[in-house]
Scaffold this motif. Sequence first.
Motif, mmCIF file in Angstrom:
data_model
loop_
_atom_site.group_PDB
_atom_site.id
_atom_site.type_symbol
_atom_site.label_atom_id
_atom_site.label_comp_id
_atom_site.label_asym_id
_atom_site.label_seq_id
_atom_site.Cartn_x
_atom_site.Cartn_y
_atom_site.Cartn_z
ATOM 1 N N GLU A 91 0.845 -1.190 0.000
ATOM 2 C CA GLU A 91 0.000 0.000 0.000
ATOM 3 C C GLU A 91 0.881 1.241 0.000
ATOM 4 O OE1 GLU A 91 -3.752 1.806 2.565
ATOM 5 O OE2 GLU A 91 -2.576 0.164 3.387
ATOM 6 N N VAL A 92 0.443 2.244 -0.752
ATOM 7 C CA VAL A 92 1.158 3.520 -0.792
ATOM 8 C C VAL A 92 0.191 4.652 -0.474
ATOM 9 C CG1 VAL A 92 2.855 2.714 -2.501
ATOM 10 C CG2 VAL A 92 0.775 3.885 -3.281
ATOM 11 N N GLU A 93 0.759 5.749 -0.005
ATOM 12 C CA GLU A 93 -0.016 6.977 0.190
ATOM 13 C C GLU A 93 0.453 8.014 -0.814
ATOM 14 O OE1 GLU A 93 -1.127 7.097 4.940
ATOM 15 O OE2 GLU A 93 0.534 8.320 4.230
ATOM 16 N N VAL A 94 -0.513 8.745 -1.341
ATOM 17 C CA VAL A 94 -0.223 9.893 -2.188
ATOM 18 C C VAL A 94 -0.329 11.098 -1.273
ATOM 19 C CG1 VAL A 94 -0.907 11.202 -4.222
ATOM 20 C CG2 VAL A 94 -1.221 8.710 -4.180
ATOM 21 N N ARG A 95 0.789 11.815 -1.126
ATOM 22 C CA ARG A 95 0.858 12.941 -0.186
ATOM 23 C C ARG A 95 1.223 14.209 -0.939
ATOM 24 N NH1 ARG A 95 4.802 9.847 4.116
ATOM 25 N NH2 ARG A 95 3.353 8.166 4.662
ATOM 26 N N GLN A 96 0.552 15.299 -0.567
ATOM 27 C CA GLN A 96 0.789 16.566 -1.241
ATOM 28 C C GLN A 96 1.074 17.655 -0.208
ATOM 29 O OE1 GLN A 96 -2.537 18.173 -3.575
ATOM 30 N NE2 GLN A 96 -1.192 17.931 -5.350
ATOM 31 N N GLY A 101 0.295 21.825 5.904
ATOM 32 C CA GLY A 101 1.157 20.656 6.107
ATOM 33 C C GLY A 101 0.988 19.677 4.972
ATOM 34 N N GLN A 102 1.486 18.474 5.160
ATOM 35 C CA GLN A 102 1.381 17.470 4.112
ATOM 36 C C GLN A 102 0.051 16.732 4.250
ATOM 37 O OE1 GLN A 102 4.204 14.105 3.825
ATOM 38 N NE2 GLN A 102 4.771 15.045 1.877
ATOM 39 N N ALA A 103 -0.743 16.699 3.171
ATOM 40 C CA ALA A 103 -2.051 16.054 3.179
ATOM 41 C C ALA A 103 -1.976 14.711 2.465
ATOM 42 C CB ALA A 103 -3.085 16.937 2.481
ATOM 43 N N VAL A 104 -2.626 13.713 3.047
ATOM 44 C CA VAL A 104 -2.754 12.417 2.382
ATOM 45 C C VAL A 104 -3.938 12.533 1.434
ATOM 46 C CG1 VAL A 104 -3.210 9.964 2.677
ATOM 47 C CG2 VAL A 104 -1.795 11.181 4.354
ATOM 48 N N VAL A 105 -3.638 12.506 0.150
ATOM 49 C CA VAL A 105 -4.656 12.687 -0.887
ATOM 50 C C VAL A 105 -5.344 11.371 -1.208
ATOM 51 C CG1 VAL A 105 -5.017 13.442 -3.270
ATOM 52 C CG2 VAL A 105 -3.326 14.598 -1.846
ATOM 53 N N ALA A 106 -4.598 10.263 -1.162
ATOM 54 C CA ALA A 106 -5.178 8.960 -1.484
ATOM 55 C C ALA A 106 -4.289 7.851 -0.925
ATOM 56 C CB ALA A 106 -5.312 8.796 -2.995
ATOM 57 N N ALA A 127 2.688 15.262 -6.467
ATOM 58 C CA ALA A 127 2.578 14.725 -5.107
ATOM 59 C C ALA A 127 3.690 13.715 -4.875
ATOM 60 C CB ALA A 127 1.215 14.054 -4.919
ATOM 61 N N ASP A 128 3.952 13.452 -3.592
ATOM 62 C CA ASP A 128 4.823 12.350 -3.209
ATOM 63 C C ASP A 128 3.985 11.081 -3.200
ATOM 64 O OD1 ASP A 128 7.132 13.875 -2.634
ATOM 65 O OD2 ASP A 128 6.525 14.190 -0.555
ATOM 66 N N VAL A 129 4.606 9.965 -3.509
ATOM 67 C CA VAL A 129 3.977 8.662 -3.323
ATOM 68 C C VAL A 129 4.939 7.858 -2.467
ATOM 69 C CG1 VAL A 129 3.061 6.584 -4.397
ATOM 70 C CG2 VAL A 129 2.799 8.795 -5.561
ATOM 71 N N VAL A 130 4.469 7.476 -1.275
ATOM 72 C CA VAL A 130 5.323 6.839 -0.283
ATOM 73 C C VAL A 130 4.753 5.471 0.096
ATOM 74 C CG1 VAL A 130 6.313 7.065 2.040
ATOM 75 C CG2 VAL A 130 5.990 9.106 0.608
ATOM 76 N N ALA A 131 5.619 4.473 0.154
ATOM 77 C CA ALA A 131 5.208 3.126 0.553
ATOM 78 C C ALA A 131 4.848 3.122 2.030
ATOM 79 C CB ALA A 131 6.328 2.134 0.270
ATOM 80 N N VAL A 132 3.627 2.743 2.353
ATOM 81 C CA VAL A 132 3.168 2.629 3.736
ATOM 82 C C VAL A 132 3.581 1.264 4.287
ATOM 83 C CG1 VAL A 132 1.109 2.605 5.219
ATOM 84 C CG2 VAL A 132 1.223 4.158 3.272
ATOM 85 N N THR A 133 3.596 0.272 3.414
ATOM 86 C CA THR A 133 4.027 -1.084 3.747
ATOM 87 C C THR A 133 5.138 -1.454 2.762
ATOM 88 O OG1 THR A 133 2.512 -2.135 2.174
ATOM 89 C CG2 THR A 133 1.641 -1.692 4.396
#
Length: 183
Positions: A91-96, A101-106, A127-133
Amino acid sequence: DRLTRHDDRWVRLVAHHHGADAGHLPPIDSHMTSLIDRVLFLKETQAFLEVDPAVLVHVAERVREESLPAGTRLVAQGAPADGIRFLREGEVEVRQDRAAGQAVVARLTRPAAIGELSTLNATAATADVVAVTPVRTLLLPGEVLLELLTQHPRLAIGLLRTLSERLIATTRRLEEGTPTGVR
């Protein structure tokens, strides 16, 4: 058994793969197994839903498999993406970055496409896309994607559908007032 003798090479390969998994046929080599797994996965994605299996084999030969730990930034806001990643596991989060501050968009899971806008437009990611897992992805480099788009128009249609679905989902979240987390 009948499918292992089918006229279509792809059908024969998949039938043999499944027969080998069930112990009915001798195993096929790991490279071919990996190729079949990549083709079957790509067929699940919106981008490749209508693409001919022969083209999918060509694409599957050109993607790079990645295994990345949690916390890895797959796409960096403000930087160009190096290609489109298709999320196989995790799972990843799309953060902007926003004023508050930084918002989790999806939050995205299998078989989401990542970095498609930046890659297709050759622009900086929004946006940033960061691995949550921990995640496993297939990376289709931008230069390979452009080559494939000129050769296979059905791929362009699939990518348009991917982008339009992403836009529709974002619009619905905004209409529903679904809050995004701000960090």
